[in-house]
Each structure stands twice: as C-alpha cells, then as structure tokens.
Motif scaffolding. Structure first.
Motif, mmCIF file in Angstrom:
data_model
loop_
_atom_site.group_PDB
_atom_site.id
_atom_site.type_symbol
_atom_site.label_atom_id
_atom_site.label_comp_id
_atom_site.label_asym_id
_atom_site.label_seq_id
_atom_site.Cartn_x
_atom_site.Cartn_y
_atom_site.Cartn_z
ATOM 1 N N PHE A 4 0.832 -1.205 0.000
ATOM 2 C CA PHE A 4 0.000 0.000 0.000
ATOM 3 C C PHE A 4 0.865 1.253 0.000
ATOM 4 N N LEU A 5 1.919 1.256 0.811
ATOM 5 C CA LEU A 5 2.822 2.395 0.887
ATOM 6 C C LEU A 5 3.531 2.621 -0.445
ATOM 7 N N ILE A 6 3.999 1.555 -1.057
ATOM 8 C CA ILE A 6 4.682 1.669 -2.353
ATOM 9 C C ILE A 6 3.725 2.175 -3.413
ATOM 10 N N ARG A 7 2.514 1.648 -3.442
ATOM 11 C CA ARG A 7 1.524 2.122 -4.425
ATOM 12 C C ARG A 7 1.173 3.588 -4.194
ATOM 13 N N SER A 8 1.075 3.990 -2.931
ATOM 14 C CA SER A 8 0.785 5.393 -2.615
ATOM 15 C C SER A 8 1.915 6.297 -3.090
ATOM 16 N N LEU A 9 3.150 5.889 -2.845
ATOM 17 C CA LEU A 9 4.299 6.674 -3.292
ATOM 18 C C LEU A 9 4.364 6.751 -4.813
ATOM 19 N N ILE A 10 4.045 5.660 -5.484
ATOM 20 C CA ILE A 10 4.027 5.662 -6.946
ATOM 21 C C ILE A 10 2.938 6.598 -7.452
ATOM 22 N N PHE A 11 1.771 6.576 -6.820
ATOM 23 C CA PHE A 11 0.693 7.466 -7.253
ATOM 24 C C PHE A 11 1.053 8.925 -6.997
ATOM 25 N N LEU A 12 1.695 9.216 -5.864
ATOM 26 C CA LEU A 12 2.149 10.583 -5.584
ATOM 27 C C LEU A 12 3.194 11.019 -6.610
ATOM 28 N N ALA A 13 4.123 10.135 -6.922
ATOM 29 C CA ALA A 13 5.150 10.461 -7.927
ATOM 30 C C ALA A 13 4.523 10.687 -9.291
ATOM 31 N N SER A 14 3.544 9.867 -9.658
ATOM 32 C CA SER A 14 2.896 10.034 -10.960
ATOM 33 C C SER A 14 2.089 11.332 -10.999
ATOM 34 N N ALA A 15 1.477 11.710 -9.887
ATOM 35 C CA ALA A 15 0.758 12.986 -9.829
ATOM 36 C C ALA A 15 1.733 14.146 -9.997
ATOM 37 N N ALA A 16 2.892 14.055 -9.350
ATOM 38 C CA ALA A 16 3.909 15.103 -9.482
ATOM 39 C C ALA A 16 4.377 15.216 -10.924
ATOM 40 N N VAL A 17 4.634 14.084 -11.557
ATOM 41 C CA VAL A 17 5.085 14.094 -12.956
ATOM 42 C C VAL A 17 4.009 14.700 -13.848
ATOM 43 N N GLY A 18 2.752 14.329 -13.638
ATOM 44 C CA GLY A 18 1.654 14.881 -14.438
ATOM 45 C C GLY A 18 1.542 16.384 -14.301
ATOM 46 N N LEU A 19 1.635 16.889 -13.083
ATOM 47 C CA LEU A 19 1.542 18.331 -12.850
ATOM 48 C C LEU A 19 2.744 19.060 -13.446
ATOM 49 N N ILE A 20 3.924 18.481 -13.326
ATOM 50 C CA ILE A 20 5.128 19.113 -13.886
ATOM 51 C C ILE A 20 5.058 19.158 -15.407
ATOM 52 N N VAL A 21 4.609 18.082 -16.035
ATOM 53 C CA VAL A 21 4.491 18.072 -17.503
ATOM 54 C C VAL A 21 3.484 19.118 -17.958
ATOM 55 N N ALA A 22 2.367 19.233 -17.262
ATOM 56 C CA ALA A 22 1.384 20.263 -17.618
ATOM 57 C C ALA A 22 1.999 21.648 -17.468
ATOM 58 N N ASN A 23 2.799 21.844 -16.437
ATOM 59 C CA ASN A 23 3.479 23.125 -16.230
ATOM 60 C C ASN A 23 4.438 23.423 -17.381
ATOM 61 N N LEU A 24 5.118 22.404 -17.872
ATOM 62 C CA LEU A 24 6.075 22.592 -18.964
ATOM 63 C C LEU A 24 5.388 22.833 -20.311
#
Length: 136
Positions: A4-24
């Motif tokens: 659960f912790l690993i999946r949560s961290l992966i989802f947080l990382a994917s959210a960060a990547v999505g927001l950063i790409v939109a920013n770029l």
C-alpha cells in the motif's frame, strides 16, 4: 502494508510528474516553485482527491449516465485540479489562456499520470528482480 505504501508513493510520484508536464507544456498552468511546500501540498491534495473522486464519480455515472464511464478519469482530474487551484497555499494556478488551459490541463495530467502509474511500478519491479538475481 508495504505494498500500500509503495503504491501510494508511486501514485504521488505520478501525480507530481503529471503536474510538472502540464506546467512545462501549458503557458497558463503555473506551479509556484518558490514555495516547494505549496507544490508538495498540491501533489498530496491532488492525489488524494483523485483517489476519492474517481471511484465516486464512476458509481454516480454508472447509476445515472453509463455512457460517461469512459471519461471518469479526465472528469475526476478536472475536479481535482479545480479544487487544488482554489486552495490558496497549494502552489498551483491557472492563467491565460484560461479556457484552453482548463481544457488541456486535465487531459495532459490524466494521460501522464496514467502512463507514470503504469510505468513506474515496472521500473521498480525491474530493479527488485535484478537485486534478487544478484543475491542468488
């Protein structure tokens, strides 16, 4: 619990990547990089909202408008972005061109988040498999 912790961290990382790409990619999508805590807050709020909104909207659509089930991911991304933008300290804002940015941002964030959520576990699993092979 670790899964659960690993999946949560992966989802947080994917959210960060999505927001950063939109920013770029989008001129009207702004992340306030001066306040890193605001961006972390935006990522956490966005990820939690996505986790809650997607299943809830899917149930609502299934009962009331089954034809909308295919677009639930983008709709929940739009709603999560809207809520995060409305929170003053979240470090995320949407400016000109407003309409174009509000149309493209959810699509970009949804696509990148979906790809990252799919690809990041493969990267981590590959490393884990290689570590196990090295042990044997």
């Amino acid at each position: 619990m670790i899964t659960f912790l690993i999946r949560s961290l992966i989802f947080l990382a994917s959210a960060a990547v999505g927001l950063i790409v939109a920013n770029l990619l989008l001129a009207g999508f702004h992340i306030d990089w001066r306040d890193w805590w605001g961006f972390v807050l935006a990522i956490v709020i966005f990820a939690v909202l996505q986790s809650v909104l997607a299943p809830w909207l899917a149930r609502v659509a299934q009962r009331n408008a089954p034809a909308l089930l295919g677009g639930i991911g983008i709709v929940s991304t739009f709603v999560a972005l809207l809520i995060v933008v409305l929170i003053p300290d979240a470090g995320l804002s949407i400016g000109e061109p407003v309409l174009l940015t509000w149309i493209l941002a959810p699509v970009i964030v949804w696509m990148v988040t979906a790809l990252a959520t799919w690809l990041l576990p493969a990267v981590f699993l590959k490393k884990k498999v290689e570590e196990r092979r090295d042990e044997n």
